[in-house]
Design a protein around this motif. Sequence first.
Motif, PDB file in Angstrom:
ATOM      1  N   PRO A 104      31.890  33.680  59.521  1.00  0.00           N
ATOM      2  CA  PRO A 104      32.554  32.389  59.334  1.00  0.00           C
ATOM      3  C   PRO A 104      31.572  31.229  59.323  1.00  0.00           C
ATOM      4  O   PRO A 104      30.561  31.257  59.995  1.00  0.00           O
ATOM      5  N   LEU A 105      31.894  30.217  58.555  1.00  0.00           N
ATOM      6  CA  LEU A 105      31.121  28.983  58.562  1.00  0.00           C
ATOM      7  C   LEU A 105      31.890  27.933  59.346  1.00  0.00           C
ATOM      8  O   LEU A 105      31.769  27.838  60.537  1.00  0.00           O
ATOM      9  N   PHE A 106      32.717  27.177  58.710  1.00  0.00           N
ATOM     10  CA  PHE A 106      33.390  26.051  59.341  1.00  0.00           C
ATOM     11  C   PHE A 106      34.828  26.403  59.686  1.00  0.00           C
ATOM     12  O   PHE A 106      35.626  26.682  58.814  1.00  0.00           O
ATOM     13  N   TYR A 107      35.154  26.399  60.962  1.00  0.00           N
ATOM     14  CA  TYR A 107      36.509  26.606  61.460  1.00  0.00           C
ATOM     15  C   TYR A 107      37.226  27.769  60.819  1.00  0.00           C
ATOM     16  O   TYR A 107      38.333  27.633  60.320  1.00  0.00           O
ATOM     17  N   GLY A 108      36.613  28.908  60.813  1.00  0.00           N
ATOM     18  CA  GLY A 108      37.285  30.111  60.357  1.00  0.00           C
ATOM     19  C   GLY A 108      37.260  30.307  58.859  1.00  0.00           C
ATOM     20  O   GLY A 108      37.599  31.362  58.378  1.00  0.00           O
ATOM     21  N   SER A 109      36.896  29.272  58.079  1.00  0.00           N
ATOM     22  CA  SER A 109      36.748  29.520  56.658  1.00  0.00           C
ATOM     23  C   SER A 109      35.470  30.327  56.499  1.00  0.00           C
ATOM     24  O   SER A 109      34.552  30.210  57.292  1.00  0.00           O
ATOM     25  N   SER A 110      35.450  31.174  55.537  1.00  0.00           N
ATOM     26  CA  SER A 110      34.272  32.010  55.381  1.00  0.00           C
ATOM     27  C   SER A 110      33.447  31.529  54.208  1.00  0.00           C
ATOM     28  O   SER A 110      33.859  30.657  53.453  1.00  0.00           O
ATOM     29  N   ARG A 111      32.305  32.112  54.057  1.00  0.00           N
ATOM     30  CA  ARG A 111      31.480  31.767  52.909  1.00  0.00           C
ATOM     31  C   ARG A 111      32.161  32.234  51.636  1.00  0.00           C
ATOM     32  O   ARG A 111      31.835  31.777  50.564  1.00  0.00           O
ATOM     33  N   LYS A 112      33.090  33.141  51.773  1.00  0.00           N
ATOM     34  CA  LYS A 112      33.898  33.544  50.623  1.00  0.00           C
ATOM     35  C   LYS A 112      34.931  32.441  50.424  1.00  0.00           C
ATOM     36  O   LYS A 112      35.805  32.227  51.226  1.00  0.00           O
ATOM     37  N   VAL A 113      34.810  31.743  49.336  1.00  0.00           N
ATOM     38  CA  VAL A 113      35.611  30.550  49.078  1.00  0.00           C
ATOM     39  C   VAL A 113      36.956  30.942  48.452  1.00  0.00           C
ATOM     40  O   VAL A 113      37.099  32.017  47.879  1.00  0.00           O
ATOM     41  N   ASP A 114      37.934  30.064  48.586  1.00  0.00           N
ATOM     42  CA  ASP A 114      39.235  30.257  47.951  1.00  0.00           C
ATOM     43  C   ASP A 114      39.045  30.170  46.437  1.00  0.00           C
ATOM     44  O   ASP A 114      38.710  29.113  45.900  1.00  0.00           O
ATOM     45  N   SER A 115      39.267  31.270  45.752  1.00  0.00           N
ATOM     46  CA  SER A 115      39.046  31.321  44.301  1.00  0.00           C
ATOM     47  C   SER A 115      39.897  30.310  43.555  1.00  0.00           C
ATOM     48  O   SER A 115      39.493  29.808  42.503  1.00  0.00           O
ATOM     49  N   THR A 116      41.061  29.989  44.087  1.00  0.00           N
ATOM     50  CA  THR A 116      41.922  28.988  43.447  1.00  0.00           C
ATOM     51  C   THR A 116      41.166  27.669  43.293  1.00  0.00           C
ATOM     52  O   THR A 116      41.238  27.030  42.238  1.00  0.00           O
ATOM     53  N   TYR A 162      42.848  26.022  34.842  1.00  0.00           N
ATOM     54  CA  TYR A 162      44.035  25.611  35.595  1.00  0.00           C
ATOM     55  C   TYR A 162      45.066  26.743  35.629  1.00  0.00           C
ATOM     56  O   TYR A 162      45.691  26.995  36.662  1.00  0.00           O
ATOM     57  N   SER A 163      45.226  27.423  34.497  1.00  0.00           N
ATOM     58  CA  SER A 163      46.176  28.546  34.442  1.00  0.00           C
ATOM     59  C   SER A 163      45.762  29.659  35.383  1.00  0.00           C
ATOM     60  O   SER A 163      46.606  30.267  36.058  1.00  0.00           O
ATOM     61  N   LYS A 164      44.466  29.925  35.447  1.00  0.00           N
ATOM     62  CA  LYS A 164      43.953  30.956  36.362  1.00  0.00           C
ATOM     63  C   LYS A 164      44.204  30.553  37.822  1.00  0.00           C
ATOM     64  O   LYS A 164      44.597  31.385  38.638  1.00  0.00           O
ATOM     65  N   ALA A 165      44.013  29.282  38.135  1.00  0.00           N
ATOM     66  CA  ALA A 165      44.262  28.796  39.495  1.00  0.00           C
ATOM     67  C   ALA A 165      45.743  28.966  39.849  1.00  0.00           C
ATOM     68  O   ALA A 165      46.079  29.415  40.953  1.00  0.00           O
ATOM     69  N   ILE A 166      46.624  28.649  38.905  1.00  0.00           N
ATOM     70  CA  ILE A 166      48.066  28.799  39.133  1.00  0.00           C
ATOM     71  C   ILE A 166      48.440  30.268  39.284  1.00  0.00           C
ATOM     72  O   ILE A 166      49.242  30.625  40.154  1.00  0.00           O
ATOM     73  N   GLU A 167      47.834  31.112  38.470  1.00  0.00           N
ATOM     74  CA  GLU A 167      48.084  32.557  38.568  1.00  0.00           C
ATOM     75  C   GLU A 167      47.683  33.087  39.942  1.00  0.00           C
ATOM     76  O   GLU A 167      48.386  33.893  40.540  1.00  0.00           O
ATOM     77  N   MET A 168      46.568  32.596  40.468  1.00  0.00           N
ATOM     78  CA  MET A 168      46.083  33.050  41.768  1.00  0.00           C
ATOM     79  C   MET A 168      46.925  32.499  42.912  1.00  0.00           C
ATOM     80  O   MET A 168      47.097  33.159  43.927  1.00  0.00           O
ATOM     81  N   ASN A 169      47.397  31.256  42.750  1.00  0.00           N
ATOM     82  CA  ASN A 169      48.185  30.632  43.810  1.00  0.00           C
ATOM     83  C   ASN A 169      49.225  29.701  43.184  1.00  0.00           C
ATOM     84  O   ASN A 169      48.954  28.516  42.989  1.00  0.00           O
ATOM     85  N   PRO A 170      50.394  30.233  42.870  1.00  0.00           N
ATOM     86  CA  PRO A 170      51.433  29.423  42.226  1.00  0.00           C
ATOM     87  C   PRO A 170      51.882  28.214  43.059  1.00  0.00           C
ATOM     88  O   PRO A 170      52.486  27.292  42.532  1.00  0.00           O
ATOM     89  N   GLU A 171      51.577  28.214  44.343  1.00  0.00           N
ATOM     90  CA  GLU A 171      51.968  27.115  45.228  1.00  0.00           C
ATOM     91  C   GLU A 171      50.960  25.956  45.195  1.00  0.00           C
ATOM     92  O   GLU A 171      51.205  24.909  45.786  1.00  0.00           O
ATOM     93  N   TYR A 172      49.830  26.138  44.514  1.00  0.00           N
ATOM     94  CA  TYR A 172      48.792  25.107  44.501  1.00  0.00           C
ATOM     95  C   TYR A 172      49.158  24.053  43.453  1.00  0.00           C
ATOM     96  O   TYR A 172      48.781  24.147  42.288  1.00  0.00           O
ATOM     97  N   SER A 173      49.883  23.026  43.882  1.00  0.00           N
ATOM     98  CA  SER A 173      50.460  22.044  42.962  1.00  0.00           C
ATOM     99  C   SER A 173      49.456  21.200  42.184  1.00  0.00           C
ATOM    100  O   SER A 173      49.769  20.803  41.060  1.00  0.00           O
ATOM    101  N   PRO A 174      48.253  20.879  42.694  1.00  0.00           N
ATOM    102  CA  PRO A 174      47.343  20.060  41.876  1.00  0.00           C
ATOM    103  C   PRO A 174      46.958  20.703  40.541  1.00  0.00           C
ATOM    104  O   PRO A 174      46.585  20.002  39.609  1.00  0.00           O
ATOM    105  N   ALA A 175      47.070  22.019  40.445  1.00  0.00           N
ATOM    106  CA  ALA A 175      46.680  22.692  39.201  1.00  0.00           C
ATOM    107  C   ALA A 175      47.707  22.539  38.097  1.00  0.00           C
ATOM    108  O   ALA A 175      47.438  22.884  36.943  1.00  0.00           O
ATOM    109  N   TYR A 176      48.895  22.026  38.429  1.00  0.00           N
ATOM    110  CA  TYR A 176      49.944  21.871  37.406  1.00  0.00           C
ATOM    111  C   TYR A 176      49.779  20.601  36.610  1.00  0.00           C
ATOM    112  O   TYR A 176      49.391  19.597  37.009  1.00  0.00           O
TER     113      TYR A 176
END
Length: 185
Positions: free
Chosen positions: A136-148, A171-185
């Motif tokens: 882990p790096l910062f507060y439990g987030s890992s060096r593996k980043v959220d692909s979204t 943007y479509s790939k981000a939505i496919e990975m996380n449909p709840e991620y509203s900024p990508a719409y």
Amino acid sequence: MSHRRTAIMAVLALMALGSPLIAGCHFFDKKMPLKDGNEKLVSGDYLGAIAAYNKAISIDPVYDIAFFNRGIAKLRSGDHEGAIADFSMTLSIDPVAANAYMNRGVAKFRSGDYVGALSDYNKSAEIDNQENDHTPLFYGSSRKVDSTLIYYNRGKVKYRTGDLQGAITDYSKAIEMNPEYSPAY
């Protein structure tokens, strides 16, 4: 035994024991200033966080987590060039820290360096796709980043540089990975 001899023996004993005593002191423990910095970062005290991370780095000049977290504090405080330098230092210590590439890309984007941001997002995606398992790096987030976030941020760069089809694809790939991620719409 004379007082002088007793005093000399006491000084020699302290010298022999002094190093372990100092090393065990929490002030010299790099994790204490890191923890302090993290608490200040979360509370929005970016200058205080930076000072605490500076202390951790002075104890361990190759403490990648302290450089990374200081980069986050600088990024949040608007010091994009300082953030880029800290994320670059993190990457010189740990070249597969995908989250450092991602955040350096954010700092470059905010500085207007779209080519550099795109390069960093691409490198972050490449490392992320290799599914490296890191500590882990910062507060439990890992060096593996959220692909979204990689695809969303890369889409922002492509949109800003006029590559509209590339932006839609990311943007479509981000939505496919996380449909709840509203900024990508």
